[in-house]
Scaffold this motif. Structure first.
Motif, PDB file in Angstrom:
ATOM      1  N   LEU A  99       0.857  -1.182   0.000  1.00  0.00           N
ATOM      2  CA  LEU A  99       0.000   0.000   0.000  1.00  0.00           C
ATOM      3  C   LEU A  99       0.891   1.230   0.000  1.00  0.00           C
ATOM      4  O   LEU A  99       1.863   1.294   0.756  1.00  0.00           O
ATOM      5  CB  LEU A  99      -0.929   0.028   1.210  1.00  0.00           C
ATOM      6  CG  LEU A  99      -1.988  -1.083   1.276  1.00  0.00           C
ATOM      7  CD1 LEU A  99      -1.511  -2.202   2.191  1.00  0.00           C
ATOM      8  CD2 LEU A  99      -3.316  -0.532   1.748  1.00  0.00           C
ATOM      9  N   GLU A 100       0.567   2.197  -0.854  1.00  0.00           N
ATOM     10  CA  GLU A 100       1.388   3.402  -0.976  1.00  0.00           C
ATOM     11  C   GLU A 100       0.486   4.624  -1.047  1.00  0.00           C
ATOM     12  O   GLU A 100      -0.442   4.677  -1.855  1.00  0.00           O
ATOM     13  CB  GLU A 100       2.259   3.336  -2.233  1.00  0.00           C
ATOM     14  CG  GLU A 100       3.099   4.582  -2.463  1.00  0.00           C
ATOM     15  CD  GLU A 100       3.795   4.592  -3.809  1.00  0.00           C
ATOM     16  OE1 GLU A 100       4.462   5.598  -4.120  1.00  0.00           O
ATOM     17  OE2 GLU A 100       3.653   3.612  -4.571  1.00  0.00           O
ATOM     18  N   SER A 101       0.774   5.608  -0.218  1.00  0.00           N
ATOM     19  CA  SER A 101       0.008   6.846  -0.257  1.00  0.00           C
ATOM     20  C   SER A 101       0.413   7.658  -1.481  1.00  0.00           C
ATOM     21  O   SER A 101       1.588   7.952  -1.688  1.00  0.00           O
ATOM     22  CB  SER A 101       0.257   7.653   1.018  1.00  0.00           C
ATOM     23  OG  SER A 101      -0.394   8.905   0.945  1.00  0.00           O
ATOM     24  N   LEU A 102      -0.566   8.011  -2.319  1.00  0.00           N
ATOM     25  CA  LEU A 102      -0.298   8.816  -3.507  1.00  0.00           C
ATOM     26  C   LEU A 102      -0.655  10.281  -3.292  1.00  0.00           C
ATOM     27  O   LEU A 102      -0.145  11.157  -3.977  1.00  0.00           O
ATOM     28  CB  LEU A 102      -1.085   8.274  -4.702  1.00  0.00           C
ATOM     29  CG  LEU A 102      -0.769   6.830  -5.114  1.00  0.00           C
ATOM     30  CD1 LEU A 102      -1.635   6.413  -6.296  1.00  0.00           C
ATOM     31  CD2 LEU A 102       0.711   6.675  -5.461  1.00  0.00           C
ATOM     32  N   SER A 103      -1.569  10.534  -2.352  1.00  0.00           N
ATOM     33  CA  SER A 103      -1.936  11.900  -1.983  1.00  0.00           C
ATOM     34  C   SER A 103      -2.598  11.823  -0.621  1.00  0.00           C
ATOM     35  O   SER A 103      -2.643  10.746  -0.003  1.00  0.00           O
ATOM     36  CB  SER A 103      -2.889  12.513  -3.023  1.00  0.00           C
ATOM     37  OG  SER A 103      -4.173  11.926  -2.927  1.00  0.00           O
ATOM     38  N   GLY A 104      -3.145  12.943  -0.157  1.00  0.00           N
ATOM     39  CA  GLY A 104      -3.771  12.944   1.151  1.00  0.00           C
ATOM     40  C   GLY A 104      -4.958  12.022   1.262  1.00  0.00           C
ATOM     41  O   GLY A 104      -5.281  11.561   2.360  1.00  0.00           O
ATOM     42  N   ASP A 105      -5.639  11.741   0.140  1.00  0.00           N
ATOM     43  CA  ASP A 105      -6.824  10.886   0.218  1.00  0.00           C
ATOM     44  C   ASP A 105      -6.865   9.796  -0.857  1.00  0.00           C
ATOM     45  O   ASP A 105      -7.928   9.249  -1.140  1.00  0.00           O
ATOM     46  CB  ASP A 105      -8.097  11.728   0.153  1.00  0.00           C
ATOM     47  CG  ASP A 105      -8.260  12.444  -1.184  1.00  0.00           C
ATOM     48  OD1 ASP A 105      -7.312  12.425  -1.997  1.00  0.00           O
ATOM     49  OD2 ASP A 105      -9.336  13.017  -1.417  1.00  0.00           O
ATOM     50  N   VAL A 106      -5.712   9.474  -1.430  1.00  0.00           N
ATOM     51  CA  VAL A 106      -5.644   8.390  -2.417  1.00  0.00           C
ATOM     52  C   VAL A 106      -4.504   7.457  -2.064  1.00  0.00           C
ATOM     53  O   VAL A 106      -3.373   7.895  -1.814  1.00  0.00           O
ATOM     54  CB  VAL A 106      -5.441   8.921  -3.855  1.00  0.00           C
ATOM     55  CG1 VAL A 106      -5.291   7.754  -4.844  1.00  0.00           C
ATOM     56  CG2 VAL A 106      -6.599   9.809  -4.270  1.00  0.00           C
TER      57      VAL A 106
END
Length: 331
Positions: A99-106
């Motif tokens: 799992l990788e955070s791409l933005s604050g809500d994605v």
């Protein structure tokens, strides 16, 4: 009154009630999400009885021939009986590996499937949790890659997205059902101009489509528009700018409604797209993903500017919908 047999028990349906609503109302769990016949997470199979034609709209011919139908769109005629089974044979076991955070809500969710899984970049799949909770997500990955990549928007109070955000750890097991959808690149006419437009996580399928087209040797201009309300709603900006730097025929334009600067344009997405088109966009192909109202509006306006409907490929994103209350006339 129609009735449905599921797992050896019969369940009556109220007049006008769908198979999905009737089973849920009586405590039977059925995987489902959009309730609009788009995500196909509520697929079931008829083992006996007639399935209304409307319950199979949009399904592949191979699924229709095997008796599959959309439970959310299936309203059996009064006095008929339908025996049904689930769609477990269509599901492939998978394991969440990253799992990788791409933005604050994605967040990007990457999975390894444990059986062969054929798809086209840009199609979507349904992820089914061990407890049966199901949600559909577009594929941002390419078929040649070892992992499926999904872009999940974290929705406040969202059952599946909240689970991904708070509870999932690498190694978690799920099932993947699909693929479905017609929004993907088809080789041929490599010189044709391409328009790719999306909002929010509608970028996910476009990210797969644009890389698929470039790897297939597409030489015509590719115009990729990604819209958001404000800059923090954009993601993969650096990756797409780097991709455009390596491919001169790719033109990437991130836009926001407010908060734009020298690097990000400000203005309404639809207006900017239409202003960028030639007066007669003959031979253009379009791929539209994201907010359903925006997709439908842009699809109509592209047709009016001269696009052929067969060259406009669109998959609108529909949010999951809670079960409705009793149907009209029900007790």
């Amino acid at each position: 009154m129609a009735k449905v047999r599921h797992e050896s028990a019969w369940y009556p349906l109220e007049p006008g009630e769908t198979v999905l609503d009737g089973l849920l109302r009586q405590g039977v769990h059925v995987p489902h999400a959009c309730r609009a016949g788009a995500c196909q997470s509520c697929l079931m199979r008829a083992t006996s009885g007639a399935v209304p034609e409307a319950a199979q709209v949009g399904l592949k011919d191979t699924l229709k021939a095997r008796g599959y139908f959309l439970a959310c769109a299936c309203r059996p005629q009064a006095g008929t009986a339908l025996e049904v089974a689930g769609a477990s044979e269509l599901r492939v076991p998978a394991r969440i590996v990253d799992l990788e955070s791409l933005s604050g809500d994605v967040v990007a969710v990457r999975l390894e499937v444990e059986a062969p899984f054929d798809y086209r970049a840009g199609q979507y799949v349904t992820v089914v949790r061990e407890d049966g909770l199901a949600r559909s997500y577009s594929l941002a990955s390419l078929p040649r890659e070892d992992r499926l990549e999904l872009h999940v928007r974290l929705v406040p109070g969202g059952a599946m997205s909240g689970w991904f955000a708070r509870d999932v750890r690498p190694g978690e097991r799920v099932h993947v059902q699909g693929p479905a959808g017609d929004c993907f690149y088809v080789p041929g006419q490599p010189e044709a101009p391409l328009l790719l437009a999306g909002t929010g996580t509608g970028l996910a399928p476009l990210y797969g489509i644009v890389r698929d087209a470039l790897e297939a040797g597409h030489t015509g201009p590719i115009h990729l528009f990604h819209g958001a309300l404000e800059p923090r709603g954009l993601y993969l900006v650096d990756a797409l700018r780097a991709l455009a730097a390596r491919h001169p025929n790719l033109h990437y334009r991130p836009l926001v409604l407010a908060g734009g600067d020298g690097d990000v344009e400000e203005g309404p997405l639809e207006a900017r797209i239409l202003a960028s088109l030639p007066k007669r966009p003959v031979g253009w192909r379009a791929f539209l993903c994201g907010n359903p109202e925006a997709v439908l509006s842009l699809r109509k306006k592209l047709f009016l500017t001269g696009f052929s409907l067969k060259d406009i490929h669109a998959d609108a994103f529909l949010p999951s919908t809670p079960r409705a209350g009793p149907v009209a006339g029900a007790a």
